[in-house]
Design an enzyme around this catalytic site. Structure first.
Site, PDB file in Angstrom:
ATOM      1  N   PHE A  13     -27.810  92.779 103.842  1.00  0.00           N
ATOM      2  CA  PHE A  13     -27.639  93.468 105.126  1.00  0.00           C
ATOM      3  C   PHE A  13     -26.400  92.950 105.884  1.00  0.00           C
ATOM      4  CE2 PHE A  13     -29.470  93.005 109.650  1.00  0.00           C
ATOM      5  CZ  PHE A  13     -28.909  94.191 110.098  1.00  0.00           C
ATOM      6  N   ALA A  85     -29.105  84.289 100.523  1.00  0.00           N
ATOM      7  CA  ALA A  85     -30.357  83.590 100.853  1.00  0.00           C
ATOM      8  C   ALA A  85     -31.523  84.522 100.574  1.00  0.00           C
ATOM      9  CB  ALA A  85     -30.366  83.189 102.330  1.00  0.00           C
ATOM     10  N   THR A 132     -29.494  80.581 110.712  1.00  0.00           N
ATOM     11  CA  THR A 132     -30.400  81.317 111.590  1.00  0.00           C
ATOM     12  C   THR A 132     -30.890  80.485 112.763  1.00  0.00           C
ATOM     13  OG1 THR A 132     -32.611  82.318 111.631  1.00  0.00           O
ATOM     14  CG2 THR A 132     -32.264  80.641 109.995  1.00  0.00           C
ATOM     15  N   ASP A 133     -31.286  81.160 113.833  1.00  0.00           N
ATOM     16  CA  ASP A 133     -31.874  80.445 114.984  1.00  0.00           C
ATOM     17  C   ASP A 133     -33.287  79.931 114.670  1.00  0.00           C
ATOM     18  OD1 ASP A 133     -33.253  82.879 114.957  1.00  0.00           O
ATOM     19  OD2 ASP A 133     -32.884  83.369 117.063  1.00  0.00           O
ATOM     20  N   GLU A 134     -33.882  80.417 113.560  1.00  0.00           N
ATOM     21  CA  GLU A 134     -35.270  80.011 113.265  1.00  0.00           C
ATOM     22  C   GLU A 134     -35.381  78.520 112.950  1.00  0.00           C
ATOM     23  OE1 GLU A 134     -37.659  82.551 110.909  1.00  0.00           O
ATOM     24  OE2 GLU A 134     -36.780  84.366 111.719  1.00  0.00           O
ATOM     25  N   TYR A 157     -39.406  79.747 105.068  1.00  0.00           N
ATOM     26  CA  TYR A 157     -38.032  80.277 105.197  1.00  0.00           C
ATOM     27  C   TYR A 157     -37.193  79.395 106.116  1.00  0.00           C
ATOM     28  CZ  TYR A 157     -34.209  83.007 107.221  1.00  0.00           C
ATOM     29  OH  TYR A 157     -32.976  83.402 107.693  1.00  0.00           O
ATOM     30  N   LYS A 161     -33.895  77.022 105.341  1.00  0.00           N
ATOM     31  CA  LYS A 161     -32.587  77.198 105.993  1.00  0.00           C
ATOM     32  C   LYS A 161     -32.189  75.917 106.736  1.00  0.00           C
ATOM     33  CE  LYS A 161     -30.219  80.376 106.257  1.00  0.00           C
ATOM     34  NZ  LYS A 161     -29.130  80.907 105.403  1.00  0.00           N
ATOM     35  N   LYS A 196     -38.002  94.724 107.120  1.00  0.00           N
ATOM     36  CA  LYS A 196     -37.826  94.066 108.411  1.00  0.00           C
ATOM     37  C   LYS A 196     -38.300  95.000 109.525  1.00  0.00           C
ATOM     38  CE  LYS A 196     -35.895  90.497 106.408  1.00  0.00           C
ATOM     39  NZ  LYS A 196     -34.540  90.296 105.981  1.00  0.00           N
ATOM     40  N   ARG A 221     -38.114  88.284 120.351  1.00  0.00           N
ATOM     41  CA  ARG A 221     -36.910  88.034 119.561  1.00  0.00           C
ATOM     42  C   ARG A 221     -35.686  88.451 120.377  1.00  0.00           C
ATOM     43  NH1 ARG A 221     -40.273  85.607 117.399  1.00  0.00           N
ATOM     44  NH2 ARG A 221     -40.937  85.559 115.216  1.00  0.00           N
ATOM     45  N   PRO A 289     -49.093  84.161 109.661  1.00  0.00           N
ATOM     46  CA  PRO A 289     -49.448  82.740 109.828  1.00  0.00           C
ATOM     47  C   PRO A 289     -48.249  81.946 110.362  1.00  0.00           C
ATOM     48  CG  PRO A 289     -49.967  83.514 107.603  1.00  0.00           C
ATOM     49  CD  PRO A 289     -49.195  84.612 108.271  1.00  0.00           C
TER      50      PRO A 289
HETATM   51  P1  NAD Z   1     -30.568  89.890 102.972  1.00  0.00           P
HETATM   52  O1  NAD Z   1     -31.891  89.459 102.441  1.00  0.00           O
HETATM   53  O2  NAD Z   1     -30.401  91.285 103.447  1.00  0.00           O
HETATM   54  O3  NAD Z   1     -29.443  89.634 101.866  1.00  0.00           O
HETATM   55  C1  NAD Z   1     -29.384  88.481 101.090  1.00  0.00           C
HETATM   56  C2  NAD Z   1     -28.426  88.722  99.922  1.00  0.00           C
HETATM   57  O4  NAD Z   1     -28.349  87.508  99.155  1.00  0.00           O
HETATM   58  C3  NAD Z   1     -28.892  89.825  98.972  1.00  0.00           C
HETATM   59  O5  NAD Z   1     -27.815  90.670  98.656  1.00  0.00           O
HETATM   60  C4  NAD Z   1     -29.370  89.065  97.740  1.00  0.00           C
HETATM   61  O6  NAD Z   1     -29.224  89.789  96.533  1.00  0.00           O
HETATM   62  C5  NAD Z   1     -28.456  87.840  97.776  1.00  0.00           C
HETATM   63  N1  NAD Z   1     -29.032  86.685  97.059  1.00  0.00           N
HETATM   64  C6  NAD Z   1     -30.300  86.190  97.195  1.00  0.00           C
HETATM   65  N2  NAD Z   1     -30.452  85.133  96.372  1.00  0.00           N
HETATM   66  C7  NAD Z   1     -29.269  84.935  95.740  1.00  0.00           C
HETATM   67  C8  NAD Z   1     -28.796  83.981  94.803  1.00  0.00           C
HETATM   68  N3  NAD Z   1     -29.596  83.031  94.319  1.00  0.00           N
HETATM   69  N4  NAD Z   1     -27.516  84.069  94.382  1.00  0.00           N
HETATM   70  C9  NAD Z   1     -26.695  85.049  94.843  1.00  0.00           C
HETATM   71  N5  NAD Z   1     -27.091  85.988  95.732  1.00  0.00           N
HETATM   72  C10 NAD Z   1     -28.362  85.927  96.177  1.00  0.00           C
HETATM   73  O7  NAD Z   1     -30.212  88.844 104.101  1.00  0.00           O
HETATM   74  P2  NAD Z   1     -29.415  89.071 105.475  1.00  0.00           P
HETATM   75  O8  NAD Z   1     -30.360  89.533 106.501  1.00  0.00           O
HETATM   76  O9  NAD Z   1     -28.190  89.849 105.188  1.00  0.00           O
HETATM   77  O10 NAD Z   1     -29.029  87.557 105.817  1.00  0.00           O
HETATM   78  C11 NAD Z   1     -27.820  86.990 105.331  1.00  0.00           C
HETATM   79  C12 NAD Z   1     -27.747  85.555 105.811  1.00  0.00           C
HETATM   80  O11 NAD Z   1     -27.779  85.511 107.229  1.00  0.00           O
HETATM   81  C13 NAD Z   1     -28.902  84.673 105.335  1.00  0.00           C
HETATM   82  O12 NAD Z   1     -28.405  83.412 105.024  1.00  0.00           O
HETATM   83  C14 NAD Z   1     -29.840  84.628 106.534  1.00  0.00           C
HETATM   84  O13 NAD Z   1     -30.567  83.426 106.537  1.00  0.00           O
HETATM   85  C15 NAD Z   1     -28.845  84.699 107.670  1.00  0.00           C
HETATM   86  N6  NAD Z   1     -29.352  85.299 108.929  1.00  0.00           N
HETATM   87  C16 NAD Z   1     -29.977  86.523 108.927  1.00  0.00           C
HETATM   88  C17 NAD Z   1     -30.374  87.080 110.137  1.00  0.00           C
HETATM   89  C18 NAD Z   1     -31.040  88.438 110.228  1.00  0.00           C
HETATM   90  O14 NAD Z   1     -31.485  88.835 111.300  1.00  0.00           O
HETATM   91  N7  NAD Z   1     -31.111  89.203 109.142  1.00  0.00           N
HETATM   92  C19 NAD Z   1     -30.154  86.395 111.342  1.00  0.00           C
HETATM   93  C20 NAD Z   1     -29.534  85.142 111.293  1.00  0.00           C
HETATM   94  C21 NAD Z   1     -29.110  84.619 110.080  1.00  0.00           C
HETATM   95  O1  DAU Z   2     -34.096  85.086 113.998  1.00  0.00           O
HETATM   96  C1  DAU Z   2     -33.313  85.347 112.880  1.00  0.00           C
HETATM   97  C2  DAU Z   2     -34.209  85.797 111.743  1.00  0.00           C
HETATM   98  O2  DAU Z   2     -34.636  87.120 112.050  1.00  0.00           O
HETATM   99  C3  DAU Z   2     -33.522  85.759 110.379  1.00  0.00           C
HETATM  100  O3  DAU Z   2     -33.194  84.430 110.067  1.00  0.00           O
HETATM  101  C4  DAU Z   2     -34.438  86.333 109.300  1.00  0.00           C
HETATM  102  O4  DAU Z   2     -33.746  86.376 108.066  1.00  0.00           O
HETATM  103  C5  DAU Z   2     -34.831  87.747 109.715  1.00  0.00           C
HETATM  104  O5  DAU Z   2     -35.735  88.276 108.763  1.00  0.00           O
HETATM  105  C6  DAU Z   2     -35.476  87.742 111.098  1.00  0.00           C
HETATM  106  O6  DAU Z   2     -36.764  87.067 111.055  1.00  0.00           O
HETATM  107  P1  DAU Z   2     -38.049  87.639 111.828  1.00  0.00           P
HETATM  108  O7  DAU Z   2     -39.245  87.108 111.186  1.00  0.00           O
HETATM  109  O8  DAU Z   2     -37.890  87.472 113.297  1.00  0.00           O
HETATM  110  O9  DAU Z   2     -37.842  89.220 111.503  1.00  0.00           O
HETATM  111  P2  DAU Z   2     -38.882  90.378 111.104  1.00  0.00           P
HETATM  112  O10 DAU Z   2     -38.129  91.661 111.145  1.00  0.00           O
HETATM  113  O11 DAU Z   2     -39.637  90.046 109.872  1.00  0.00           O
HETATM  114  O12 DAU Z   2     -39.923  90.345 112.327  1.00  0.00           O
HETATM  115  C7  DAU Z   2     -39.494  90.501 113.664  1.00  0.00           C
HETATM  116  C8  DAU Z   2     -40.731  90.333 114.553  1.00  0.00           C
HETATM  117  O13 DAU Z   2     -41.604  91.449 114.324  1.00  0.00           O
HETATM  118  C9  DAU Z   2     -41.561  89.094 114.231  1.00  0.00           C
HETATM  119  O14 DAU Z   2     -42.128  88.605 115.438  1.00  0.00           O
HETATM  120  C10 DAU Z   2     -42.679  89.622 113.328  1.00  0.00           C
HETATM  121  C11 DAU Z   2     -42.889  91.028 113.852  1.00  0.00           C
HETATM  122  N1  DAU Z   2     -43.341  92.030 112.858  1.00  0.00           N
HETATM  123  C12 DAU Z   2     -42.641  92.149 111.703  1.00  0.00           C
HETATM  124  C13 DAU Z   2     -43.008  93.080 110.757  1.00  0.00           C
HETATM  125  C14 DAU Z   2     -42.243  93.204 109.449  1.00  0.00           C
HETATM  126  C15 DAU Z   2     -44.412  92.872 113.142  1.00  0.00           C
HETATM  127  O15 DAU Z   2     -45.033  92.772 114.218  1.00  0.00           O
HETATM  128  N2  DAU Z   2     -44.761  93.802 112.206  1.00  0.00           N
HETATM  129  C16 DAU Z   2     -44.134  93.936 111.009  1.00  0.00           C
HETATM  130  O16 DAU Z   2     -44.530  94.801 110.193  1.00  0.00           O
END
Ligand code: NAD
Ligand code: DAU
Length: 350
Positions: A13, A85, A132-134, A157, A161, A196, A221, A289
């Site tokens: 993404f 990741a 990530t902020d997590e 997760y 990280k 997500k 969030r 959980p």
């Molecule tokens: P994503 O799950 O959409 O994409 C992850 C990508 O990494 C995928 O294309 C997957 O194929 C690749 N990948 C996974 N394992 C691999 C491996 N062993 N070798 C090579 N490629 C591999 O994740 P995202 O949401 O795009 O997040 C990208 C980064 O940003 C992550 O490090 C995540 O922790 C961080 N991040 C995400 C968010 C968010 O809201 N999505 C917020 C803050 C930080």
């Molecule tokens: O804060 C940054 C993080 O945000 C990234 O590091 C992660 O990669 C990314 O997945 C995201 O984590 P969250 O757990 O916050 O995202 P998610 O979209 O899974 O969930 C957002 C919120 O919504 C969380 O409080 C859980 C809730 N949720 C999620 C799903 C999938 C629901 O209530 N129902 C659902 O079906």
């Protein structure tokens, strides 16, 4: 100035949104996208970029040290942007090991490959770790995460990280590896995998399926438009100081239930449904959980030191996101029926 950059996880993404920005904006740089194409990697996210002369895709695993050495040798990378990741919290609860493998072992394998290729001569080199902020854990009703907040990860997760962040900093202190880090809040926008919250809800609203809200729905969030995150990464990469960490966030807190209701109302409007109809699909379900109650980023440092601010407001971003998923019917359907994973074969193995 020319640069040769290894981007990991570029088919995901954030990686695909980042590559869309960087490959076009910096025609003098070359980008190699190394991605394992797990379920979350989708080359269809990068359609159109494949033709760019400064972009190459390599299918592979960041845990594969001989592949990494060969790539460093071939492309003489001076920079790494590390996004690969396992990223979904719920999956880390049911299967933690793949998170340990990719997020921890993968990161240290990449650090070793860079260190050996650069032979401890770090002039002009950058290893940028995207996190990530997590890692900071969970906030109560008040307060914000700053760069000084102690780490307190609470899911497999976020623990993986946090561990990767510690390793990156350890390589800076121990070997002088020229690292930069950023820790960002929740992203939303085009190309997010529909496991997500936001894309899952959009898809279910479209199909009049129930909308599963975990627990009491009051988990909070801080949402950021993904292209704003990509711009922040560009800014940290070019202007951030070596050894420093930057928090990135949208200053945009939403309780999940309020966000889902906003989405329902936007979708009703776009789809011409009676106002309030989609809210009727909301169901409160069993909680995640260890669910972190609230995340909120204090982004003062990146704003004041590097001049980055988010541009897209939530109402606009949400409208654009809903519209995008409705228009990209085929993209979504190919994920849901699994055929998106054939794209690699079609594109590269014929
Ligand atoms: P994503 O799950 O959409 O994409 C992850 C990508 O990494 C995928 O294309 C997957 O194929 C690749 N990948 C996974 N394992 C691999 C491996 N062993 N070798 C090579 N490629 C591999 O994740 P995202 O949401 O795009 O997040 C990208 C980064 O940003 C992550 O490090 C995540 O922790 C961080 N991040 C995400 C968010 C968010 O809201 N999505 C917020 C803050 C930080
Ligand atoms: O804060 C940054 C993080 O945000 C990234 O590091 C992660 O990669 C990314 O997945 C995201 O984590 P969250 O757990 O916050 O995202 P998610 O979209 O899974 O969930 C957002 C919120 O919504 C969380 O409080 C859980 C809730 N949720 C999620 C799903 C999938 C629901 O209530 N129902 C659902 O079906």
């Amino acid at each position: 100035m020319k640069k040769s950059i290894l981007v990991t996880g570029g088919a995901g993404f954030i990686g695909s949104n980042l590559l869309r920005l960087m490959v076009t904006k910096y025609p003098d740089y070359t980008f190699v996208n190394l991605d394992k194409l797990t379920y979350a990697g989708n080359l269809e996210n990068l359609r159109g970029l494949d033709q760019s002369p400064n972009y190459t895709f390599v299918k592979g695993d960041i845990c594969n040290s001989s592949l990494l050495s060969a790539l460093f040798e071939e492309h003489q990378f001076d920079s790494v942007m590390h996004l690969a990741a396992e990223s979904h919290v719920d999956r880390s609860i049911s299967n933690p090991m793949s998170f340990i493998e990719t997020n921890i072992v993968g990161t240290v394998t990449l650090l070793n490959a860079a260190r050996h290729a650069w032979k401890d001569d770090f002039e002009g080199k950058i290893f940028y770790h995207i996190s990530t902020d997590e890692v900071y854990g969970s906030l109560g009703e008040t307060g914000f995460f700053t760069e000084e907040t102690s780490y307190d990860p609470r899911s497999p997760y976020s623990a993986s990280k946090a561990s990767s962040d510690h390793l990156v900093r350890a390589y800076y202190h121990t070997y002088g590896m020229p690292v930069k880090l950023s820790n960002c809040s929740n992203n939303y926008g085009p190309y997010q995998f529909p496991e997500k919250l936001i894309p899952l809800m959009i898809n279910n609203i479209k199909n009049k399926k129930e909308l599963p809200v975990y627990g009491d729905g009051k988990y909070t969030r801080d949402w950021l438009w993904v292209e704003d995150h990509a711009e922040a990464i560009d800014v940290v990469f070019h202007k951030g100081k070596i050894g420093e960490t930057y928090n990135i966030g949208g200053d945009n807190e939403w309780k999940n239930i309020d966000l889902v209701e906003l989405l329902c109302d936007s979708m009703d409007e776009i789809l011409g449904r009676p106002k309030g109809e989609s809210r009727g699909l909301i169901r409160f379900v069993k909680d995640r959980p260890g669910h972190d109650r609230r995340y909120a980023i204090d982004a003062t440092k990146i704003k004041e030191d590097l001049g980055w601010v988010p541009k897209v407001q939530m109402e606009e971003g949400m409208q654009r996101t809903a519209q995008w998923y409705l228009e990209q019917k085929e993209w979504l359907e190919r994920i849901i029926n699994g055929s998106y994973q054939d794209y690699y074969k079609e594109q590269y193995e014929v």
